[in-house]
Enzyme design. Sequence first.
Site, short mmCIF file in Angstrom:
data_model
loop_
_atom_site.label_atom_id
_atom_site.label_comp_id
_atom_site.label_asym_id
_atom_site.label_seq_id
_atom_site.Cartn_x
_atom_site.Cartn_y
_atom_site.Cartn_z
N GLN A 100 0.82 -1.26 -0.15
CA GLN A 100 -0.04 -0.01 -0.02
C GLN A 100 0.87 1.25 -0.02
OE1 GLN A 100 -2.29 1.51 3.28
NE2 GLN A 100 -4.04 1.44 2.02
N TYR A 182 -5.37 11.20 3.93
CA TYR A 182 -3.99 11.14 3.60
C TYR A 182 -3.79 12.09 2.25
CZ TYR A 182 -3.39 8.30 7.66
OH TYR A 182 -3.51 7.94 8.88
N ARG A 229 -7.64 2.67 -2.94
CA ARG A 229 -8.32 2.60 -1.81
C ARG A 229 -8.79 4.21 -1.81
NH1 ARG A 229 -7.76 0.51 4.50
NH2 ARG A 229 -9.60 -0.55 4.14
N GLY A 319 -9.62 -6.32 8.91
CA GLY A 319 -8.34 -5.59 9.52
C GLY A 319 -8.09 -6.04 10.91
N ARG A 320 -8.78 -5.59 12.11
CA ARG A 320 -8.56 -5.85 13.42
C ARG A 320 -8.73 -7.07 13.66
NH1 ARG A 320 -12.11 -0.83 14.92
NH2 ARG A 320 -13.25 -1.57 12.93
#
Length: 350
Positions: A100, A182, A229, A319-320
Amino acid sequence: MTDNLFQPFALNETITLQNRILMAPLTRCMADEELVPTQAMAEYYTRRAEAGLIISEAVLIRPDGQGYPNTPGLFTPAQIDGWRVVTDAVHQAGGKIFAQLWHTGRVAHPHFFEKSGSTQVIAPSAVGLEGSLPRMRELTYRVPKAVSHDEIVQLVADYAQAAANAIDAGFDGVEIHGANGYLIDQFLHCDSNRRTDEYGQTAENMARFPLAVVDAISARIGSDRTGLRVSPGAYVNMAGDSKDRAVFDYLLAELEQRDLAFLHIGIFDDAMEFDYLGGSASSYVRSVYSKTLVGVGSYSAKMGSAAIAADKFDLLAIGRPFIANPDYVARVREGDELVEYSDEMLASLV
Ligand code: FNR
Ligand code: 8K6
C-alpha cells in the site's frame, strides 16, 4: 455459511486469488529506524499468507510523507531489500501481497523526516489539521505548504517510482492509498483542497492529481497490478462536505474507464451512513462503479459473506480480527471461534 468466501476470484487475466478474504492494510509502526521492514514483520505477514491477498501496512513513497513512528518505506535500497525478505516468505507460504503506497500529506510531521533535509509539510492547500499526533501529544500538526505545480509533477513521479520499487521488492502489485484523509484524499475533499488552479474547485480539477497517480503507476507496472483505496465518506483526518459528492462521481466514472485490479473502500465501520452519499460508502461506490470492489469495515466473516452473496461487493477485507487471529482464514473455514481484537494487541507483532 461463509462458503462463498472460499471461492477463488480472478482479479484479471494475470492475478487469481485463492479465496475472497483480503488482509486489510494495517499500520503497525514496527519498522526499524531506517524504515526497513524487519524479520519479525516477515514472519507476521507469512503467518497470514492464507489470505487471498495481503495488502501491506501503508508504505511511505518518500521521507516527507511520514506522520507516524517506524512506518516502513519503499524509497531506499535497504527498504527494497527488506521488503524482498517479506514477499519471498509470503510467496513461499503460498500467499500474495500488494504494497500500500502512502504519503500522509498534511498529516505528516517534520519530527519524523527532518533528518532527510526537508522540514516542510506539504498538502494541496495551506489548511492544517487541529490538534496533535496520536500518542505523541507534544507534536502538534503544522499548517502545510500548498504544493506547486512542479511539486505535484514530482509527487506523481515519486509514486510511480515507489510502485516500480514495490515490483523490484517482489510485491504482486500495489494498492494506492487514496483513503483516510491522507495526501491523495486531501485533493478529493473540499475541506483540504481550496486550490484555484487546475487541481482545485471543480470535480475534474480535484480528481486530476489522484488520476495522474493512478495513470502513472498503471503505465509503470500495469493496471492489472494496481489497486486503489478511497474514502468518499470523510470520517478521519477530514471534514465532509456535500460538494465532495460531485468529485467522487467524476473520479469513479473516470476509474470505470480504467482496468484497475480493484477498488477498495477506506472505512472503519461500513454501517456508517453519509448524507451526501445517500448511504454507506460501499453502497454509494457500488451504485456508480461496476468493477471489482473490496468491502471492509467492522465486518464479521458471516456478514461479509452475506454482503458478497447480496452483490454489495466482491471481496472482503478484514483488519482488526486479522491482528487478533493470524490464522483468521483457517478459523473461519473450520468454524472455529475467533480471539477478540483489543488495542493492547498493537504493542507487539504476533
Ligand atoms: C488501520 N487501517 C488502515 N487503513 C489503511 O488504508 N492503511 C493503513 O495503514 C491502516 N492502518 C491501520 C492500523 C490499525 C491499527 C487499524 C485498526 C486500522 C484501517 C483498516 O485497513 C480497516 O479499514 C479498518 O480496520 C476496518 O476494518 P476492520 O478492522 O473492522 O476489519
Ligand atoms: C501510532 C499508530 C498509527 C496508526 C495509524 C492508523 C490508524 C490507527 C487506527 C486505530 C483505531 C482508531 C479508529 C479511529 C476511527 C475513526 C472513526 C471516526
